[in-house]
Scaffold this motif. Structure first.
Motif, PDB file in Angstrom:
ATOM      1  N   GLU A 117      -0.409   1.285  -9.026  1.00 13.59           N
ATOM      2  CA  GLU A 117      -1.807   1.694  -8.944  1.00 13.59           C
ATOM      3  C   GLU A 117      -1.911   3.036  -8.240  1.00 13.59           C
ATOM      4  O   GLU A 117      -1.163   3.314  -7.298  1.00 13.59           O
ATOM      5  N   GLY A 118      -2.893   3.807  -8.703  1.00 12.98           N
ATOM      6  CA  GLY A 118      -3.159   5.060  -8.001  1.00 12.98           C
ATOM      7  C   GLY A 118      -2.394   6.219  -8.598  1.00 12.98           C
ATOM      8  O   GLY A 118      -1.784   6.128  -9.665  1.00 12.98           O
ATOM      9  N   GLU A 119      -2.433   7.332  -7.829  1.00 17.22           N
ATOM     10  CA  GLU A 119      -1.836   8.581  -8.302  1.00 17.22           C
ATOM     11  C   GLU A 119      -0.380   8.659  -7.866  1.00 17.22           C
ATOM     12  O   GLU A 119      -0.032   8.292  -6.738  1.00 17.22           O
ATOM     13  N   SER A 120       0.439   9.156  -8.769  1.00 18.05           N
ATOM     14  CA  SER A 120       1.830   9.420  -8.396  1.00 18.05           C
ATOM     15  C   SER A 120       1.893  10.636  -7.482  1.00 18.05           C
ATOM     16  O   SER A 120       1.070  11.539  -7.568  1.00 18.05           O
ATOM     17  N   ASP A 121       2.878  10.633  -6.650  1.00 19.22           N
ATOM     18  CA  ASP A 121       3.180  11.839  -5.869  1.00 19.22           C
ATOM     19  C   ASP A 121       4.255  12.582  -6.648  1.00 19.22           C
ATOM     20  O   ASP A 121       5.420  12.163  -6.674  1.00 19.22           O
ATOM     21  N   GLU A 122       3.850  13.666  -7.266  1.00 15.43           N
ATOM     22  CA  GLU A 122       4.775  14.355  -8.170  1.00 15.43           C
ATOM     23  C   GLU A 122       5.928  15.019  -7.417  1.00 15.43           C
ATOM     24  O   GLU A 122       6.934  15.396  -8.017  1.00 15.43           O
ATOM     25  N   ASP A 137       0.820  -1.213   0.000  1.00 22.32           N
ATOM     26  CA  ASP A 137       0.000   0.000   0.000  1.00 22.32           C
ATOM     27  C   ASP A 137       0.851   1.259   0.000  1.00 22.32           C
ATOM     28  O   ASP A 137       2.063   1.222   0.288  1.00 22.32           O
ATOM     29  N   ARG A 138       0.169   2.346  -0.264  1.00 20.33           N
ATOM     30  CA  ARG A 138       0.823   3.657  -0.357  1.00 20.33           C
ATOM     31  C   ARG A 138       1.658   3.933   0.907  1.00 20.33           C
ATOM     32  O   ARG A 138       1.192   3.799   2.040  1.00 20.33           O
ATOM     33  N   GLY A 139       2.890   4.279   0.698  1.00 18.87           N
ATOM     34  CA  GLY A 139       3.777   4.660   1.802  1.00 18.87           C
ATOM     35  C   GLY A 139       4.207   3.521   2.707  1.00 18.87           C
ATOM     36  O   GLY A 139       4.845   3.744   3.736  1.00 18.87           O
ATOM     37  N   THR A 140       3.894   2.308   2.321  1.00 22.29           N
ATOM     38  CA  THR A 140       4.187   1.160   3.181  1.00 22.29           C
ATOM     39  C   THR A 140       5.531   0.542   2.789  1.00 22.29           C
ATOM     40  O   THR A 140       5.919   0.554   1.624  1.00 22.29           O
ATOM     41  N   VAL A 141       6.193   0.014   3.803  1.00 22.01           N
ATOM     42  CA  VAL A 141       7.488  -0.637   3.575  1.00 22.01           C
ATOM     43  C   VAL A 141       7.307  -2.141   3.774  1.00 22.01           C
ATOM     44  O   VAL A 141       6.811  -2.582   4.815  1.00 22.01           O
ATOM     45  N   LEU A 142       7.692  -2.912   2.789  1.00 18.46           N
ATOM     46  CA  LEU A 142       7.721  -4.367   2.932  1.00 18.46           C
ATOM     47  C   LEU A 142       9.188  -4.767   3.111  1.00 18.46           C
ATOM     48  O   LEU A 142       9.986  -4.658   2.184  1.00 18.46           O
ATOM     49  N   ASP A 143       9.510  -5.184   4.332  1.00 22.78           N
ATOM     50  CA  ASP A 143      10.891  -5.600   4.627  1.00 22.78           C
ATOM     51  C   ASP A 143      10.926  -7.125   4.566  1.00 22.78           C
ATOM     52  O   ASP A 143      10.323  -7.795   5.401  1.00 22.78           O
ATOM     53  N   VAL A 144      11.619  -7.667   3.580  1.00 31.95           N
ATOM     54  CA  VAL A 144      11.626  -9.119   3.377  1.00 31.95           C
ATOM     55  C   VAL A 144      12.867  -9.772   3.984  1.00 31.95           C
ATOM     56  O   VAL A 144      13.130 -10.950   3.770  1.00 31.95           O
ATOM     57  N   THR A 145      13.622  -9.022   4.766  1.00 30.53           N
ATOM     58  CA  THR A 145      14.892  -9.523   5.289  1.00 30.53           C
ATOM     59  C   THR A 145      14.695 -10.784   6.125  1.00 30.53           C
ATOM     60  O   THR A 145      13.795 -10.850   6.970  1.00 30.53           O
ATOM     61  N   SER A 146      15.530 -11.760   5.886  1.00 24.97           N
ATOM     62  CA  SER A 146      15.527 -12.967   6.699  1.00 24.97           C
ATOM     63  C   SER A 146      16.325 -12.720   7.979  1.00 24.97           C
ATOM     64  O   SER A 146      17.065 -11.728   8.079  1.00 24.97           O
ATOM     65  N   SER A 147      16.162 -13.611   8.924  1.00 26.13           N
ATOM     66  CA  SER A 147      16.827 -13.416  10.221  1.00 26.13           C
ATOM     67  C   SER A 147      17.363 -14.743  10.728  1.00 26.13           C
ATOM     68  O   SER A 147      16.737 -15.796  10.552  1.00 26.13           O
ATOM     69  N   VAL A 148      18.491 -14.673  11.423  1.00 24.85           N
ATOM     70  CA  VAL A 148      19.037 -15.894  12.027  1.00 24.85           C
ATOM     71  C   VAL A 148      18.120 -16.428  13.127  1.00 24.85           C
ATOM     72  O   VAL A 148      18.223 -17.591  13.524  1.00 24.85           O
ATOM     73  N   ASP A 149      17.213 -15.597  13.586  1.00 24.59           N
ATOM     74  CA  ASP A 149      16.304 -16.056  14.652  1.00 24.59           C
ATOM     75  C   ASP A 149      15.402 -17.188  14.161  1.00 24.59           C
ATOM     76  O   ASP A 149      14.849 -17.929  14.972  1.00 24.59           O
TER      77      ASP A 149
END
Lengths: 392, 413
Positions: free
Chosen positions: B164-169, B107-119
Motif C-alpha cells: 500500500e502507498g507510494e514506493s520510495d524510488e 507501517d512504512r519504515g517499520t520492522v516486524l521482528d518475529v524472532t522467538s526467544s528462549v526467555d
C-alpha cells in the motif's frame, strides 16, 4: 691562650671578633700533629694518660679501627704511631677542621654539630646557656670557653651533650613474589560431533600453592660512636645556682627492618568446562582452592650499641660542685616487626557446563599468610664514654 | 505470552488459533503436519534440492546433517528412518512460537521482528533451536517495511501480501524479508566460549640502586669506607613476562531453514519484494596481552674517592606481546525455500550474502625494555609484538530456492 690569641693563631679576623662578630673558618689539616694541636692543646700529661687508660678497646679489630684507636691515643694521649698507622694516615690526610670563634655564644635554643662532621674547635670567651644546649653528634670536639654562665635550663636534661648517633633502621625485607595462576582443569570435548556420551570428565582446577615467604628484614645498623671531646672551661658563673651538666651517650643500635610482606597465595585454576556439543552437554568441573598467602618475613635483627669515646674536661676546682657529669648507655636496637602475611589466593572459577548441564562450583579461596616472627634485638649495649675531669 | 498446551495442539496447520502463542510440539510427525507444507508435490521438490547447496562438509562436522535430515522430514519429504532417534530425542519437544492473524499491517519504515526467544521457556538452554510459524492471511505493508527473523527455523505463510502507498524510488525494494543468523554464536568444538583478551604480562622489577658509600665518623671527620667496584653498581632489572595470547573468536550464529509460502502479491512492481538471507558474522578474536615492561636498571653511585660513577644496572627485557586470537568464522546458512506462483516471481529480488568472518584479535605490544639511562639517555625499545589474529572465514550465504509451481521444476538461485 685566650680566644683572641687562638683565633689569631689560625688566621681569623680578631678585629671582627672584638666588635662582636663571629669567625667561621675551615682549617686544612695535613698532618696528625696539626690535628693534635687543634684538639688536645693544653692537656696535661696526667690527662693524656688518663685518656689512654679510659679509651675503650672492646670494638678493636684488625686494620682501620686499630689505626684509628692508635691515632686517637696519639692525639689525645702519648701513644706512638706504628708504621701501619703512618701508612693509614697517608690514606686519609689531608682533612679539614672547623674553627668557630666569637666573644659570646648565647644559647636559648639548641646548637647542633654533626652528626659525623669534620673535627670542630669552638672558641669563645663566654658561653651563656639560657634554655638551649650544645649537642655534638659523633664529631670530635675541642671546646674552649673562658667563661660559662648558666642562666636557665632547657628541655634537655643537660647543657652540653657529647652524643653518638643511633644506627639507621634496617630496610624492610623484600616482599614475597607471586606465582602465576594455577593450571586450569582440562576441558571436556565431544568424542564425536553432537555427542557428549562417553566424553571424559573435565578436570578440576588446580589448587594454588602457598605464596612465597617475605624476605627477612634488613638488620639495623650499628650505632655511631660519640667521639672524643676536650672541654676546657676557665671560669664558671651561676648566679642562679644552677650547675653545668655535661652528658654523654654513644650511638644506640638501629632497629631491625620490618620483614617483607608474604607473597600472595597462588590463584587457583578454573575448573574445566563440561562437554558442550550443541545437542547435549556435561557439567563443568569445580574450581581449585586458592593457595595460602606466604608467611611474612622475619624482622631484621637490631643493631648493636657502640662504646663512646673519652671526654676530657678541664674545669675550675673552685666550681667543682657546679659540674655534673651524667651518662647513659647506648641501647641495642629492637628487632624489626614480622612482615604481614600474604593475601589469600583467589578461588578458581567453576567450569562452564554444556547444554542442559550445570556450571562447576567455585573453589574455595586460600587463607591469608601468617605474620612473620619479630626479629631479635641487638645484643651489645654501648658503654658511655668515660669522663676524665681535671680540676684546676 | 499465551500458550497452547501440547495436548491442545490442532491436527493440521489450518487448525492453529488466531493470535500469538507459544507451544511445544512433542514429535517430528506432529511437527510435519503442523509446520510443513500440505502439498506433497512441493515436499518432493524441496527434498530434491534440499542438500544440493548446503555446505555438507562443515555441517557434517557439526552433526548438522542430522538436524537437516529431521528438517527435511518436517518441511520436505525426507524419510523418518533417516532421523537418529537417540539424537532427535535431545531436541524434542520442539519449541514453537505461532503468530496467526487474518490481517496484519507493517507501517512504512517499520520492522516486524518475529524472532522467538528462549526467555519464553524458563530454563531452556540459551542456544536451543527455536521455531517460528507465522500465518497471516493478508499482510499489508508500506514502503520500506521489513519482516525479520533471527536464527529461528521459520515458516511464513501468507495468502496475500499487499503493498500500500507510494514506493520510495530511491530504494530498490518496497518490502523486505530478512532471514538472519542467531544472536548468539554458533556451537563449536573448540571455540565454545567468548573470546578473552590475553592478560598483560607482569612488569619486571627495578634493579636495586647501589647504596651510598658509607662513611664512618672519626676524629678526622667522616672516613669513607673501602668499597669494591661492584658496590658502586646498580643491580639489573628483571625481565617482564610475556603477554598472554587472546583466545579465538566464536563462529557467527547460523541462519536456519526458512520456508516462505506466498500465494499472492498485490501492487508489487518488478523486484520490489526483497528476500535477504545472511548468517551472523563471526566474533572478534581476543586481543593479545601486552608484554610486561622490563624493570629499569638500578642507579649507580659515585665513588667518593675517584668521583666516578659505577655502572648502572641493565634494564630487564620487555616481555613479548601475546598473539591475537583468530576471528570466528561466519555463521553457516541453511536453505531458504520460497513457494510462490510463477507470475509473481519477477516481483522478487533475491539477495543471499556470505556471512562475514570475525576480525582477528589485535596483537599485544611488546613490553618496553627496562631503561638504563641514568648516565646517558637512550631510547627505550620494545620487545617483539605478538602476531595479530587471522580474520575468520566468511561462509556462503543461504541457498534461496523458488518453487514457483507445484507441477514445474523449481529454479535454483
Amino acid at each position: 691562650m685566650n680566644y683572641l690569641e687562638r683565633a689569631e693563631l689560625h688566621g681569623q679576623n680578631t678585629d671582627n671578633l672584638k666588635s662582636g662578630g663571629t669567625e667561621d673558618t675551615i682549617i686544612p689539616v695535613d698532618s696528625v700533629e696539626k690535628l693534635k694541636d687543634l684538639l688536645s692543646d693544653g692537656m696535661s700529661d696526667e690527662q693524656r694518660n688518663n685518656f689512654i687508660d679510659s679509651t675503650p678497646t672492646t670494638s678493636l679489630k684488625e686494620g682501620q679501627s686499630v689505626s684509628l684507636h692508635n691515632l686517637t691515643n696519639h692525639i689525645y694521649g702519648t701513644g706512638q704511631l706504628s708504621r701501619s698507622d703512618q701508612e693509614y694516615l697517608k690514606k686519609i690526610l689531608p682533612v679539614k677542621a672547623n674553627l668557630k670563634s666569637s666573644a659570646n655564644l648565647y644559647l636559648n635554643k639548641d646548637m647542633i654539630i654533626g652528626p659525623s662532621a669534620a673535627p670542630t674547635v669552638l672558641n669563645y670567651d663566654t658561653i651563656t646557656f639560657d634554655g638551649g644546649s650544645l649537642l655534638v653528634l659523633s664529631t670530635a670536639l675541642k671546646l674552649n670557653a673562658n667563661n660559662i654562665v648558666v642562666k636557665s635550663n632547657g628541655p634537655n636534661p643537660y647543657h652540653i651533650g657529647i652524643l653518638g648517633t643511633q644506627g639507621t633502621a634496617g630496610s624492610t625485607g623484600s616482599p614475597g613474589g607471586s606465582h602465576p595462576t594455577a593450571q586450569n582443569g582440562h576441558n571436556s570435548s565431544a568424542p564425536s560431533p553432537g555427542i557428549c556420551t562417553g566424553a571424559s570428565a573435565p578436570g578440576n582446577g588446580g589448587n594454588g600453592i602457598t605464596g612465597y615467604s617475605g624476605g627477612i628484614g634488613y638488620p639495623g645498623h650499628v650505632g655511631l660512636a660519640s667521639l672524643p671531646a676536650n672541654i676546657v672551661v676557665n671560669n664558671y658563673s651561676s648566679s642562679t645556682g644552677l650547675p653545668l651538666i655535661i652528658h654523654t651517650q654513644s650511638g644506640a643500635g638501629g632497629d631491625g627492618g620490618t620483614g617483607g610482606t608474604g607473597g600472595p597465595g597462588q590463584n587457583a585454576g578454573k575448573g574445566g568446562n563440561g562437554c558442550d556439543s550443541g545437542c547435549e552437554g556435561t557439567d563443568g568441573a569445580t574450581g581449585g582452592t586458592g593457595g595460602t598467602g606466604g608467611t611474612g618475613g622475619v624482622g631484621g635483627t637490631g643493631g648493636n650499641g657502640v662504646d663512646g669515646q673519652v671526654i676530657s674536661i678541664t674545669f675550675p676546682a673552685a666550681e667543682k660542685a657546679n659540674l655534673q657529669l651524667t651518662s647513659a648507655p647506648a641501647l641495642p636496637g629492637k628487632g624489626g616487626s614480622g612482615g604481614q602475611g600474604g593475601a589469600a589466593g583467589a578461588a578458581g572459577a567453576g567450569g562452564s557446563g554444556g547444554k542442559h548441564s550445570s556450571n562447576g562450583s567455585v573453589g574455595s579461596p586460600g587463607g591469608p599468610g601468617a605474620q612473620g616472627n619479630p626479629g631479635q634485638s641487638g645484643t651489645i649495649t654501648g658503654k658511655p664514654g668515660s669522663f676524665v675531669p681535671n680540676y684546676v | 505470552m499465551q500458550r497452547i498446551e501440547p495436548c491442545d495442539l490442532p491436527d493440521s496447520s489450518e487448525g492453529w488459533p488466531y493470535g500469538t502463542f507459544i507451544t511445544e510440539i512433542p514429535t517430528f510427525q506432529q511437527a510435519r503436519e503442523l509446520l510443513g507444507p500440505s502439498n506433497y508435490e512441493i515436499r518432493n521438490q524441496k527434498s530434491k534440492y534440499y542438500f544440493d547447496i548446503l555446505p555438507s562438509k562443515a555441517r557434517n562436522r557439526l552433526r548438522l546433517s542430522k538436524h537437516d535430515q529431521a528438517e527435511e522430514y518436517m518441511f520436505a519429504n525426507g524419510a523418518i528412518e533417516n532421523i537418529d532417534p537417540a539424537g532427535a530425542k535431545r531436541h524434542l519437544p520442539l519449541h514453537v512460537k505461532v503468530i496467526k492473524y487474518k490481517t496484519f499491517k507493517i507501517d512504512r519504515g517499520t520492522v516486524l521482528d518475529v524472532t522467538s526467544s528462549v526467555d519464553y521457556w524458563p530454563g531452556l538452554d540459551a542456544k536451543e533451536e527455536l521455531y517460528t510459524y507465522v500465518y497471516i492471511e493478508k499482510l499489508i505493508v508500506e514502503a520500506e517495511a521489513k519482516l525479520i527473523v533471527h536464527g529461528n527455523v521459520f515458516v511464513l505463510n501468507c495468502d496475500e501480501i499487499v503493498f500500500e502507498g507510494e514506493s520510495d524510488e530511491s530504494k530498490s525494494w518496497d518490502f523486505e524479508i530478512r532471514i538472519l543468523g542467531t544472536h548468539h554464536p554458533a556451537y563449536g568444538r573448540i571455540r565454545n566460549f567468548r573470546a578473552i583478551n590475553g592478560k598483560n604480562g607482569l612488569n619486571g622489577l627495578k634493579g636495586s640502586d647501589a647504596s651510598e658509600i658509607k662513611s664512618t665518623p672519626s676524629i678526622f671527620g667522616p672516613i669513607i669506607e673501602e668499597c669494591s667496584e661492584s658496590d658502586l653498581n646498580g643491580e639489573n632489572g628483571t625481565d617482564g613476562s610475556e603477554g598472554e595470547h587472546g583466545t579465538h573468536g566464536q563462529n557467527g550464529g547460523m541462519s536456519m531453514l526458512a520456508d516462505l509460502r506466498i500465494r499472492k502479491l498485490s501492487n508489487f512492481g518488478k523486484g520490489r519484494l526483497r528476500i535477504f538471507g545472511q548468517a551472523s558474522a563471526g566474533y572478534t578474536g581476543g586481543n593479545g596481552g601486552d608484554g610486561g615492561n622490563g624493570g629499569n636498571g638500578g642507579k649507580p653511585v659515585v665513588n667518593p674517592k675517584t668521583k666516578e660513577y659505577g655502572a648502572q644496572g641493565k634494564g630487564g627485557n620487555g616481555g613479548v606481546g601475546g598473539n591475537g586470537g583468530h576471528g570466528g568464522n561466519g555463521g553457516l546458512s541453511s536453505n531458504i525455500f520460497i513457494e510462490i506462483p510463477k507470475g509473481y516471481v519477477e516481483c522478487l529480488e533475491l539477495d543471499s550474502q556470505d556471512s562475514k568472518g570475525g576480525k582477528g584479535g589485535e596483537k599485544g605490544e611488546g613490553g618496553l625494555h627496562g631503561a638504563s639511562d641514568f648516565l646517558e639517555k637512550s631510547i627505550q625499545e620494545r620487545a617483539n609484538s605478538g602476531k595479530p589474529g587471522r580474520n575468520g572465514r566468511s561462509r556462503p550465504g543461504p541457498a534461496i530456492m523458488i518453487l514457483s509451481n507445484a507441477f514445474e521444476p523449481a529454479t535454483s538461485v
